[in-house]
Enzyme design. Structure first.
Site, PDB file in Angstrom:
ATOM      1  N   GLU A   1      -4.775 -10.593   3.025  1.00 14.69           N
ATOM      2  CA  GLU A   1      -4.971 -11.610   1.975  1.00 14.69           C
ATOM      3  C   GLU A   1      -5.140 -13.006   2.578  1.00 14.69           C
ATOM      4  O   GLU A   1      -4.445 -13.952   2.205  1.00 14.69           O
ATOM      5  CB  GLU A   1      -3.813 -11.584   0.979  1.00 14.69           C
ATOM      6  CG  GLU A   1      -3.777 -10.291   0.180  1.00 14.69           C
ATOM      7  CD  GLU A   1      -2.740 -10.288  -0.936  1.00 14.69           C
ATOM      8  OE1 GLU A   1      -1.815 -11.099  -0.883  1.00 14.69           O
ATOM      9  OE2 GLU A   1      -2.875  -9.466  -1.856  1.00 14.69           O
TER      10      GLU A   1
ATOM     11  N   GLU B   1      -4.681  -2.265  -1.944  1.00 16.96           N
ATOM     12  CA  GLU B   1      -3.451  -2.530  -2.698  1.00 16.96           C
ATOM     13  C   GLU B   1      -3.802  -2.599  -4.175  1.00 16.96           C
ATOM     14  O   GLU B   1      -4.778  -3.245  -4.553  1.00 16.96           O
ATOM     15  CB  GLU B   1      -2.820  -3.880  -2.321  1.00 16.96           C
ATOM     16  CG  GLU B   1      -2.167  -3.927  -0.980  1.00 16.96           C
ATOM     17  CD  GLU B   1      -1.450  -5.259  -0.721  1.00 16.96           C
ATOM     18  OE1 GLU B   1      -0.977  -5.891  -1.692  1.00 16.96           O
ATOM     19  OE2 GLU B   1      -1.384  -5.649   0.453  1.00 16.96           O
TER      20      GLU B   1
END
Ligand code: BGP
Length: 478
Positions: free
Chosen positions: A177, A376
């Site tokens: 991320e 995810e």
């Protein structure tokens, strides 16, 4: 129709949220090891302390002790029929301080054994090199990725991993991320520009620091991608983007433009990773702000380190309304978000939007035409263990079912090339944002809570059996 035959069904965790054993076998202190526990009920945020301090509660020190339980946990993943298991390597197990000359053999051996354990069951390890766990020493001494020397430290670490795990790991990702830091505005003094492990203090120009350190990370990522291709040509290496699409709150053109600007500001990282250069709008922004961190030679490095696939996480979507605050520049800040009244939210306020996942898959596909992996996606909730020891987590099944259906539609109707889906997180672990144990995502319940009660025993929730079916039927039966 349907998912590819070799679709990678599985689950994802991160070293710092699960392994525990924070100071075992030569491991150094990571940035996650100096983060205190927060609490959603009392709205207590996590804090970063300068070093490990006596009397503070650091949940990542213990995690769920995956370090000593991994065989048992991987056996449970295999029982569900996992084809892939995503986790990260704790940088500090390999290079305890980050700037060490030689790697720590005990740390390297741990991952050798763990990857072997996965392979024993035919489970493909999908590995992130840096998942919010930079060595604390690098943050403390160099101010993390503000210092270009950290590029070399990261690349040395990455090369060590590629060489050691060649043939064992086929799917890599560089920074988890990486784009989360785009929302720097709310981060006040003594906070962290997250993945870059930059510690900011009162009076710092946080925005400039974020763009500078992110640029250095993008260089580090590109160099690692290049090294991976050279060391193990059979491996694939991707980026990892925290993807939460931003919608306009209304059809007012200013809201629509604001949402577009928000997407550009939050996702320019993808362009750099995939195309090997910055989008012109970002270069214009840097010029306007007088940022001069792009040095001669940098653009060549970025151009030579293009990723093979896009890995991304997806939990929720956002909506924005234009406030006029930034005038014609339409710079975007987290404060421009508004609640989307069409959506329900989790107990942590994360807005539930399965259709948004299909929107995001299309957004990536239209621009980049690369294979993707959803690395995810999951639902954090307060679970209740029943008398017979089970957990009736139908809400988790409902969330995942709706999201898997949306991604199936994106494959079947929109032509998206999807490599796999590793839901977050197959087993209860420590929450990254709040440091809680009580925010649970797992198919597997771990007997441990915020108050540090429990024996860490593992048990199967209702969703465990549901996901087993999903894996067995390649996503046909939801
Ligand atoms: C992502 C992170 C993960 C993870 C997940 C859920 O942003 O990559 O590390 O934890 O979000 O977030 P949380 O644990 O805060 O609920």
């Amino acid at each position: 129709m349907g998912f590819r035959k070799d679709f990678l069904w599985g689950g994802a965790i991160a070293a710092h949220q699960a392994e525990g054993a924070w100071d075992v076998d030569g491991k150094g202190i990571s940035i996650a090891d100096v983060m205190t526990a927060g609490d959603n009920v009392t709205k207590t945020p996590r804090r970063i302390t300068r070093g490990v301090l006596e009397g503070e509660d650091y949940p990542n020190h213990l995690g769920i002790d995956f370090y000593h339980h991994y065989k048992e946990d991987i056996a449970l993943f295999a029982e569900m029929g996992f084809k892939a298991f995503r986790t990260s390597i704790a940088w500090t197990r390999i290079y305890p301080n980050g700037d060490d000359e030689t790697p720590n053999e005990a740390g390297l051996k741990f991952y050798d054994d763990m990857f072997d354990e996965c392979r024993k069951y035919g489970i493909e390890p999908v590995i992130t090199l840096s998942h919010f766990e930079m060595p604390y020493h690098l943050a403390d001494k160099y101010n993390g990725f503000m210092d270009r020397r950290c590029i070399d430290f990261f690349v040395r670490y990455a090369k060590t991993c590629f060489e050691r795990y060649k043939g064992k790991v086929k799917y890599w990702m560089t920074f988890n991320e990486i784009n989360n830091q785009a929302e720097f505005v709310k981060m006040g003094a003594h906070h962290l520009v997250q993945e870059g492990a930059v510690l900011v203090k009162e009076g710092d120009d946080i925005e400039k620091m974020m763009y500078t350190s992110a640029h250095h990370e993008l260089l580090a990522s590109a160099l690692a991608v290049k090294a991976c291709h050279e060391i193990d040509p059979a491996a694939k290496i991707g980026c990892m983007i925290g993807m939460n699409g931003v919608y306009p709150a209304t059809s007012n053109p200013e809201d629509v433009l604001n949402a577009q600007k928000a997407m550009q500001q939050k996702y320019y990282y993808v362009e750099v990773h995939v195309r090997g250069h910055y989008a012109s709008g970002m270069l214009k922004k840097f010029e306007r702000k007088g940022y001069d961190f792009i040095l001669p030679g940098d653009n060549e490095i970025l151009a030579e380190g293009k990723v093979d696939y896009i890995g991304f996480s997806y939990y929720m979507s956002f909506a924005t309304k234009y406030t006029g605050r930034f005038g014609d520049t339409f710079d975007f800040s987290e404060e421009d978000y508004v609640r989307n009244t069409y959506l329900k939210a989790s107990d942590w306020g994360w807005q539930i939007d399965p259709v948004g996942l299909r929107w995001c898959l299309n957004w990536f596909n239209d621009r980049f035409e690369l294979p993707m992996m959803i690395v995810e996606n999951g639902f954090g909730a307060y679970d209740k263990r029943l008398e017979d020891g089970t957990v009736d987590d139908q809400y988790r099944i409902d969330y995942l079912k709706a999201h898997i259906k949306a991604m199936r539609d994106a494959v079947n109707y929109d032509g998206v090339d999807l490599l796999g889906y590793t839901m977050w997180a197959p087993i209860d672990i420590v929450s990254a944002s709040t440091g809680e144990y009580d925010k649970r995502y797992g198919f597997i319940y771990v007997d441990y809570n915020n108050a540090h009660e429990g024996d860490m025993s593992r048990s199967r929730k209702k969703s465990f059996y549901w996901y087993k079916k999903v894996c067995e039927t390649n996503g046909e039966e939801l």
